[in-house]
Design a protein around this motif. Structure first.
Motif, PDB file in Angstrom:
ATOM      1  N   UNK A   1       0.959  -1.208  -0.028  1.00 35.05           N
ATOM      2  CA  UNK A   1      -0.023  -0.038   0.025  1.00 35.05           C
ATOM      3  C   UNK A   1       0.745   1.008  -0.140  1.00 35.05           C
TER       4      UNK A   1
ATOM      5  N   UNK B   1       4.321   5.412  -5.517  1.00 37.81           N
ATOM      6  CA  UNK B   1       4.580   5.240  -7.040  1.00 37.81           C
ATOM      7  C   UNK B   1       3.672   6.386  -7.742  1.00 37.81           C
ATOM      8  N   UNK B   2       2.783   6.863  -7.068  1.00 36.08           N
ATOM      9  CA  UNK B   2       1.723   7.571  -7.746  1.00 36.08           C
ATOM     10  C   UNK B   2       2.052   8.994  -7.414  1.00 36.08           C
ATOM     11  N   UNK B   3       3.107   9.230  -6.696  1.00 38.10           N
ATOM     12  CA  UNK B   3       3.643  10.581  -6.520  1.00 38.10           C
ATOM     13  C   UNK B   3       3.327  11.211  -5.236  1.00 38.10           C
TER      14      UNK B   3
ATOM     15  N   UNK C   1      -7.361   3.460   6.070  1.00 44.45           N
ATOM     16  CA  UNK C   1      -7.592   1.870   5.832  1.00 44.45           C
ATOM     17  C   UNK C   1      -6.977   1.462   7.685  1.00 44.45           C
TER      18      UNK C   1
ATOM     19  N   UNK D   1      12.656  -0.968  -9.194  1.00 47.45           N
ATOM     20  CA  UNK D   1      12.139   0.013  -7.675  1.00 47.45           C
ATOM     21  C   UNK D   1      13.268   1.194  -7.679  1.00 47.45           C
TER      22      UNK D   1
ATOM     23  N   UNK E   1      12.237   4.306  -9.522  1.00 46.39           N
ATOM     24  CA  UNK E   1      11.298   5.501  -8.985  1.00 46.39           C
ATOM     25  C   UNK E   1      11.430   5.553  -7.551  1.00 46.39           C
TER      26      UNK E   1
ATOM     27  N   UNK F   1      11.455   3.643  -4.752  1.00 41.69           N
ATOM     28  CA  UNK F   1      10.919   2.840  -3.745  1.00 41.69           C
ATOM     29  C   UNK F   1      12.012   2.267  -2.971  1.00 41.69           C
ATOM     30  N   UNK F   2      13.218   2.113  -3.711  1.00 41.30           N
ATOM     31  CA  UNK F   2      14.190   1.386  -3.292  1.00 41.30           C
ATOM     32  C   UNK F   2      15.435   2.652  -3.374  1.00 41.30           C
TER      33      UNK F   2
ATOM     34  N   UNK G   1       8.384  10.500  -9.365  1.00 41.00           N
ATOM     35  CA  UNK G   1       7.114   9.092  -9.314  1.00 41.00           C
ATOM     36  C   UNK G   1       5.851   9.537  -9.994  1.00 41.00           C
TER      37      UNK G   1
ATOM     38  N   UNK H   1       3.780   2.705 -12.173  1.00 44.02           N
ATOM     39  CA  UNK H   1       4.343   1.290 -11.883  1.00 44.02           C
ATOM     40  C   UNK H   1       3.120   0.397 -11.519  1.00 44.02           C
TER      41      UNK H   1
ATOM     42  N   UNK I   1       2.368  -3.495  -9.899  1.00 43.86           N
ATOM     43  CA  UNK I   1       3.115  -4.211  -8.985  1.00 43.86           C
ATOM     44  C   UNK I   1       2.441  -5.813  -9.142  1.00 43.86           C
TER      45      UNK I   1
ATOM     46  N   UNK J   1      -1.675  -4.220  -5.465  1.00 51.01           N
ATOM     47  CA  UNK J   1      -1.669  -2.960  -4.420  1.00 51.01           C
ATOM     48  C   UNK J   1      -2.643  -1.837  -4.773  1.00 51.01           C
ATOM     49  N   UNK J   2      -4.136  -2.292  -5.026  1.00 52.59           N
ATOM     50  CA  UNK J   2      -4.947  -1.282  -5.277  1.00 52.59           C
ATOM     51  C   UNK J   2      -5.530  -0.994  -4.045  1.00 52.59           C
ATOM     52  N   UNK J   3      -6.058   0.311  -3.523  1.00 59.07           N
ATOM     53  CA  UNK J   3      -6.421   0.641  -2.302  1.00 59.07           C
ATOM     54  C   UNK J   3      -7.911   0.184  -2.091  1.00 59.07           C
ATOM     55  N   UNK J   4      -7.777  -0.871  -1.087  1.00 56.78           N
ATOM     56  CA  UNK J   4      -8.996  -1.661  -0.886  1.00 56.78           C
ATOM     57  C   UNK J   4     -10.286  -0.753  -0.306  1.00 56.78           C
TER      58      UNK J   4
ATOM     59  N   UNK K   1      -4.946   2.810 -13.252  1.00 56.18           N
ATOM     60  CA  UNK K   1      -4.680   3.687 -12.221  1.00 56.18           C
ATOM     61  C   UNK K   1      -3.358   4.358 -12.378  1.00 56.18           C
ATOM     62  N   UNK K   2      -2.303   3.487 -12.832  1.00 56.59           N
ATOM     63  CA  UNK K   2      -0.975   4.078 -13.316  1.00 56.59           C
ATOM     64  C   UNK K   2      -0.996   5.012 -14.164  1.00 56.59           C
TER      65      UNK K   2
ATOM     66  N   UNK L   1      -2.281   8.845 -14.176  1.00 52.22           N
ATOM     67  CA  UNK L   1      -1.409   9.942 -13.982  1.00 52.22           C
ATOM     68  C   UNK L   1      -0.690  10.434 -15.105  1.00 52.22           C
TER      69      UNK L   1
END
Lengths: 421, 244
Positions: free
Chosen positions: A318, A324-326, A340, B49, B52, B54-55, B80, B85, B87, B91-94, B153-154, B157
């Motif tokens: 999450x 990653x969406x900025x 959440x 990763x 962008x 993330x690492x 970003x 990206x 995955x 990793x959608x927002x539930x 979703x990606x 943007x």
């Protein structure tokens, strides 16, 4: 025909009527025995030896339930009872014991609470029946609700609470677009209006010291202020404790562990006795303020840990997705993580809120008298000695109603925000 | 040099004592489609990763679309927003509906008005053929649908580069195709793509170049046809013989 039946055998479906009537008969016999015994002091089985005599209702009931335990009887009600409360001999004994305890205790309780209770009158002497003396509560009712607040000014408390209730109810019915503004108003503006109205001192209202506030209204005032304040503080503490910046993290940990480590009573004493000594001369902070702040910080520490639990339950994906969406730190937390996490810990938050409400009577130790404090005062009044039980039962019932409604509301929220599956 | 959209020079990264990336040099031109393959634990996911951030890489230099990745949070957030990206685990927002998943970042990060963002999102959802699921929550969708929603979703943007981290590895076989189809469509539209995947069919169809990684190093990089027809490195040959 009866001779053909082995009564120790498992009751069978073929002889349903027979087993059913014998079972019901024995079971009722057991119940009647207990009822007569405990409520009317009549013992119908006194011809048995004493040791046996004591257990007769249990034996009757046990046998009765044994014969009623007919598998696949075809009777839906009976099958349901059998699978749930009479599935084997152990469960049948538990069932019987529970029923017996209820029979023994509920009627006397009802007698005391309602049937033999006194409702009419104005003085202690009017309480002639053996039950509870609700006249005590009736006479003291305004004090239990408003404390020592002057009678002529009670409308101020009433008005502010009616306003509060109206606004909260309105929250559920106004269009979503306006909801946001009403919530902001309720949290940031209304508390000040309410406080000004009750304390007075301006707009031509008489100033009423907070020491005169009391009763259930004080319980509500403290709870509402502490609830509203402790939630955001707890949220920031929870985020702070997970922050990667050492200063933020360690100060959050220090704060949380300090407040969780001290008893509330000590905190209240410190707030009311020690704290003013540290203030510079001429600076005065009202005792009620100090107490509300103390309770808020105390509960915020608990709230922080509850919320942190929710934050930890979220998968790393999450965070990755939001990043990653900025999204930066605040957007990520406010839009993705906290909604959440908070949803996950609604039961824990409700728990903390309930504990907070039930902690408020402790302010008694610093001389602020909310509901329980007022009852303590009323029961020591020379005209009304000896009615502590009624007072505490009354307080218990009120607290239970308050807490149960909060608990129901939290369950509703849980359902409302359940979006998975 | 300036026409390269991604430049990595001597990038090194350690997890504790373990070195995941060793002197990675990689340049990607705009509209190029690159497939990264290799055995598990070879650092493929870590590589993309890092692009962008993330690492974090500890040594070397990464420049994305003219911006160098440093500690500067503003730069990172800007990159970003330009790099999408997808995955492995979707990793959608539930807690949000599919449509809200797609509009959240455009509204709050790019400050696009809500109505316009929704219009754009519906367009993207149509592209991946799940516009009829827009009002549902992620938990109500199948894996393939969720992954396509994540792709949409990606794309909302409007990124310049798309990174895919094993997008089909968590899917049931019958759903892999629908996701790959959506990716092929995207590739035809001219997107710059870096895809970590084991789907060699996809690589053959779409990729301009294939990179083979092992033990944190880029072992071989070749044009797709060349890569499959005559791999040069022994490890590449071994890997290909195992998965083809």
């Amino acid at each position: 025909m009866i001779k053909n039946i082995n009564f120790l055998r498992k009751p069978s479906r073929e002889k349903f009527n027979l087993f059913f009537s014998i079972g019901i008969f024995l079971f009722s016999l057991g119940l009647i025995d207990v009822t007569l015994n405990s409520l009317f002091d009549v013992n119908i089985t006194s011809f048995f030896p004493r040791v046996l005599n004591y257990f007769t209702p249990l034996i009757f009931g046990f046998l009765g339930l044994h014969y009623l335990r007919i598998e696949f009887s075809g009777n839906k009600m009976l099958d349901k009872l059998n699978t749930n409360i009479n599935s084997n001999w152990f469960n049948s004994i538990l069932t019987l014991l529970i029923i017996f305890v209820l029979i023994q205790n509920i009627p006397p309780l009802l007698n005391w609470l309602i049937i033999d209770a006194n409702f009419v009158g104005t003085t202690k002497e009017d309480c002639t029946d053996s039950g509870a003396c609700w006249i005590f509560i009736k006479i003291w009712f305004p004090r239990l609700m408003y404390g020592l607040y002057p009678n002529t000014e009670l409308w101020r408390i009433n008005t502010s609470f009616i306003m509060l209730i109206t606004l909260v109810v309105a929250l559920f019915y106004i269009p979503i677009k306006l909801k946001k503004y009403l919530i902001i108003f309720l949290i940031f503006v209304f508390p000040f209006i309410m406080f000004n109205l009750i304390s007075g001192g301006n707009f031509g209202l008489e100033w009423i010291e907070t020491t005169a506030w009391g009763g259930l209204s004080l319980t509500f005032i403290i709870s509402i202020f502490a609830l509203i304040l402790c939630f955001p503080i707890g949220m920031f503490l929870a985020l702070g404790r997970r922050s990667s910046a050492p200063v933020t993290r360690y100060s959050s940990i220090g704060f949380i562990e300090f407040w969780r480590g001290v008893p509330l009573i000590t905190v209240l004493f410190m707030a009311s006795v020690m704290f003013p000594m540290f203030l510079p001369d001429g600076v005065y902070m009202d005792k009620l303020f100090r107490v509300i702040i103390a309770i808020t910080l105390f509960e915020a520490a608990y709230m922080a840990e509850v919320i942190r639990g929710g934050l930890q339950a979220l998968p790393r994906g999450q965070y990755d997705a939001a990043k990653s969406l900025g999204m930066g730190y605040w957007r990520l937390h406010m839009l993705v993580i906290l909604p959440q996490a908070l949803k996950l810990v609604i039961p824990g938050i409700a728990n903390t809120f309930l504990a907070l409400v039930k902690d408020t009577p402790l302010i008694l130790v610093v001389g602020l008298l909310e509901l329980v404090g007022m009852i303590d005062m009323a029961k020591t009044n020379p005209d009304w000695l000896g009615f502590a039980t009624e007072g505490y039962v009354f307080a218990g019932i009120l607290f239970w109603i308050i807490c149960y409604s909060m608990s129901r509301y939290s369950q509703r929220l849980e359902k409302k925000y359940k979006t998975d599956r | 040099m300036s026409e390269k959209i991604i430049q990595m020079e001597k990038v090194n990264k350690w997890f504790g004592d373990f070195q995941v990336l060793k002197d990675i040099d990689l340049e990607v031109a705009p509209k190029q489609k690159i497939v990264v393959c290799g055995p598990s634990g070879s650092g493929k996911s870590t590589l993309i990763r890092c692009i962008n951030r993330l690492e974090e890489h500890q040594k070397g230099k990464i420049v994305v679309d003219g911006i160098e990745l440093t500690e500067n949070t503003k730069d990172i957030e800007q990159i970003r927003a330009e790099v999408g990206m997808v995955f492995q685990q979707f990793n959608l927002f539930p807690h949000l509906s599919i449509l809200d998943n797609c509009t959240l970042a455009p509204i709050w990060v790019k400050k696009i008005p809500k109505l316009k963002a929704e219009e754009l999102a519906m367009k993207q959802l149509e592209q991946v053929k799940i516009s009829d699921q827009a009002k549902k929550f992620p938990g109500q969708l199948s894996g393939g649908q969720q992954q396509r929603a994540a792709l949409a979703r990606a794309l909302c943007m409007e990124p310049k580069i798309m990174l895919f981290d094993e997008p089909t590895s968590a899917l049931d076989p019958e759903m892999i195709k629908e996701v790959l189809d959506a990716m092929v469509n995207l590739a035809k539209g001219g997107m710059t793509m870096i895809v970590v995947t084991h789907e060699m069919g996809f690589a053959k169809e779409v990729a301009d170049e294939v990179i083979f990684m092992d033990e944190g190093m880029i072992v071989e990089r070749a044009e797709t046809k060349e890569f499959f027809a005559n791999p040069k490195n022994d490890r590449t040959k071994l890997f290909l013989s195992q998965i083809l």
